[in-house]
Scaffold this active site. Structure first.
Site, PDB file in Angstrom:
ATOM      1  N   ARG A  97      42.452  37.144  35.540  1.00 18.33           N
ATOM      2  CA  ARG A  97      42.886  35.928  36.464  1.00 18.33           C
ATOM      3  C   ARG A  97      42.681  36.187  37.870  1.00 18.33           C
ATOM      4  NH1 ARG A  97      47.666  35.402  34.152  1.00 18.33           N
ATOM      5  NH2 ARG A  97      46.941  33.500  33.047  1.00 18.33           N
ATOM      6  N   ALA A  98      42.693  37.532  38.321  1.00 15.24           N
ATOM      7  CA  ALA A  98      42.431  37.750  39.696  1.00 15.24           C
ATOM      8  C   ALA A  98      41.135  37.233  40.174  1.00 15.24           C
ATOM      9  CB  ALA A  98      42.603  39.329  39.897  1.00 15.24           C
TER      10      ALA A  98
END
Length: 668
Positions: free
Chosen positions: A285-286
């Protein structure tokens, strides 16, 4: 192109977004989230009085108006109406425009208020089942703002996580079965001193900003001047920023229109991936959030190709809360590390990057303890080390090892506890688990189905016919809600000389620090009692400042005799005072010792009597036996556990991670 929202009237004028002083990163993060809602929202962390809420509420004044289907309670987009909308089908419904909406979710809200529920008045008066939308429906295609988001109850956190993951809210309760779109920009503000967020919710925030009041007197003067001028004449103050507000609103609209045309090159993708890998973030997700933020920043800057400047700005906002390994790591990104990661991700083609030759990369620079030093440390933990009577030990100090994720430590639910995130308890707010009769005119939220179920059989006798119900006060049932409570975890730690041998104290400290990390996130109260020499010491009275507990534990020395009875009596006194101050907070005593009592005459018998007295008080406890496994074992800790009516654990079985597991199981 969508039109910008008009300037507010005198009756509704707020503090202008462009008038906020000294919060450039905060303003940029909010604007980028508005340009690209797919980023996932903004978490704003900072001390009180830093204009967090002011900036969030001011954002709506510069956001473009929203086109919605006329009459739709769920703000469907006329260009792409949701076929699953409860108000569908939208046939010839027309289109209308409304201002951007900021919906505030109070931390004490009920699940009914957030998700929506059966329309109570119409159900009772007309006998019809009508769904009344909640806050998630109101926030669709807008902003959902949670002030003090770290204090949000777990059952509401679960609701937000589900909506954020699915983009929809589902209601299956009180005879209502409804699903509706719920896509919103989640904005939260919090003061880290009051506890951390659950990791799952923290990861759902796309960007994070840490704000603090400027220490520059010139900036502080400017802040005071602006605020005083606004309070003296809010309409005139806002009027001075009309041009800047319109310019910002138009720029946001242009950036939103340009965003679909922004190109994220393969080089930029690889650079983002290498930066995220260099900061050792979890999951993907980063990377995705950084990519979306870089594209939004490029559009905001008027570019159609993502450049290094966009990646740098995105990483500073998207990675700080994802690189932290435990709550005690410092927030934010190290600028030098970020620049190094950016440089490493774009190496020269003609020659390889030179190998770094810093003190941490040589054979002597890694900070590792040499075998000679390790042997010397073990030898220095002499069990015969003595401290002066009445004085704290001045022996060696052994630090904790690398902390790990602790399993949930909880106490059985009984009665009403203090609001928190650990043990199950009956609370004023929480998930509805049943209903009960109301006592007299007892206040409380009625349980709808329970009330209807009680009143329905009596309608004929009460002369009621047709729709609706005749409800009497005796029919009213109140909802029984189950939430979470915080607890007092009191560690009573043997710091005598015998604990310093063979690194046993390091194992114990590692496990306790890991439990403290978990307590930090769950808003528990913790305390620390140590005993060595000839006395016990309250190293830390019950407090919510877990960081202080970690510092005290890390600096705890070992040495001297073992005043075991004094340690137990001191722990009992701490619990007694804590019960007076906060009677609803239930304790758990974790005693870590080898059972040897060597301070004074009949020391062990005195310890056993103290343990029996604690058991009679009903104190839940765990005894962790730290006696060496080799050689002759006296088994004194086992006898002590029997007197204390506590779980007996051997350190060889519960060292490090096993300690947390067993304490968790025992505390149930």
């Amino acid at each position: 192109m969508r039109s910008a929202q008009p300037t507010p009237t005198a009756a509704s004028v707020g503090f202008p977004f462009t008038a906020v002083v000294g919060m450039d990163d905060l303003q940029l993060a909010l604007v980028l989230a508005a340009v690209s809602p797919a980023i996932g929202g903004v978490l704003i962390r900072g001390e009180k009085g830093t204009a967090k809420s002011t900036a969030v509420r001011a954002l709506t004044e510069v956001l473009p108006a929203v086109e919605v289907v006329q009459g739709c309670r769920f703000s469907c987009d006329p260009g792409r109406p949701d076929p699953g909308c409860p108000d569908a089908p939208h046939v010839d419904s027309g289109t209308t425009s409304r201002p951007a909406r900021l919906v505030e979710l109070p931390v004490g809200a009920t699940e009914d208020r957030v998700l929506g529920s059966l329309h109570l008045e119409r159900a009772l008066s007309e006998g019809v089942t009508v769904y009344e939308p909640g806050l998630l429906a109101a926030a669709h295609r807008g902003l959902l703002y949670v002030d003090e988001v770290n204090l949000l109850h777990d059952h509401l956190v679960d609701v937000l996580l589900d909506a954020a993951a699915m983009g929809r809210a589902t209601v299956e309760r009180d005879g209502v079965s409804v699903t509706h779109p719920a896509r919103f920009v989640l904005v939260g503000t919090m003061n880290p001193e009051e506890g951390e967020l659950r990791p799952q919710l923290l990861d759902r925030f796309g960007l994070t900003v840490d704000v603090m009041a400027s220490r520059d007197p010139a900036v502080r003067v400017e802040v005071m001047r602006a605020r005083l001028a606004y309070e003296a004449d809010s309409l005139g103050f806002a009027g001075r920023y009309d041009a800047a507000q319109r310019e910002l609103a138009e720029r946001i609209v242009k950036a939103q229109s340009l965003l679909p045309d922004v190109i994220l090159t393969d080089g930029a993708l690889r650079q983002i991936a290498e930066i995220c890998a260099s900061f050792d973030v979890d999951g993907m997700r980063a990377d995705l959030v950084t990519a979306r933020t870089a594209m939004a920043h490029a559009a905001w800057s008027g570019r159609t190709v993502v450049e290094v400047e966009d990646v740098r700005a995105a990483a500073k906002l998207a990675l700080p809360h994802r690189k932290r390994r435990n709550p005690f790591d410092p927030p934010g990104l190290d600028d030098e590390q970020l620049e190094q990661a950016i440089n490493d991700s774009t190496p020269p083609e003609d020659e390889p990057d030179p190998e770094p030759n810093g003190p941490d990369n040589g054979p002597d620079g890694g900070g590792e303890e040499s075998p000679a030093e390790s042997s010397a440390d073990e030898a220095s933990a002499d069990e015969g080390a003595q401290a002066q009577p009445g004085q704290a030990p001045s022996g060696q100090v052994e630090g904790a090892g690398e902390p790990f994720k602790a399993r949930l430590l909880s106490v059985q639910a009984a009665g009403r506890g203090v609001s928190g995130r650990r043990s199950r308890a009956l609370t004023e707010v929480g998930r509805v688990v049943g209903d009960r009769a109301r006592v007299g005119r007892e206040p409380g939220r009625p349980h709808l189905l329970g009330t209807i179920r009680t009143a329905a059989p009596h309608q004929h006798a009460r002369g009621r016919s047709g729709p609706g119900l005749a409800v009497r006060p005796t029919d009213v049932r109140l909802a029984v809600r189950e939430g979470r409570e915080g607890n007092l975890v009191l560690f009573c730690v043997d710091a005598s000389g015998s604990m310093g041998t063979k690194k046993r104290m390091t194992e114990v400290k590692t496990a306790i620090v890991s439990l403290l990390m978990d307590a930090y996130q769950r808003r528990d109260t913790v305390g620390l009692v140590t005993f060595a020499g000839s006395a016990a010491t309250v190293a830390l009275p019950p407090t919510g400042s877990v960081e202080t507990a970690v510092r005290r534990l890390e600096s705890l020395p070992t040495g001297g005799r073992t005043p075991l009875a004094e340690g137990l009596l001191q722990a009992a006194e701490v619990l007694r005072i804590a019960a007076i101050r906060d009677p609803r907070r239930r304790p758990l005593l974790v005693l870590v010792t080898d059972g040897r009592a060597t301070a004074g005459a009949d020391a062990f018998e005195k310890a056993r009597r103290a343990a029996g007295w604690l058991a009679d008080k009903g104190i839940a406890a765990v005894v962790v036996d730290c006696e060496p496994r080799r050689g002759v074992r006296l088994g004194l800790a086992g006898e002590l556990a029997t007197d204390l009516r506590a779980e007996y654990l051997d350190l060889g079985e519960v060292a490090a991670g096993n300690l947390v597991r067993t304490v968790t199981e025992r505390a149930a």
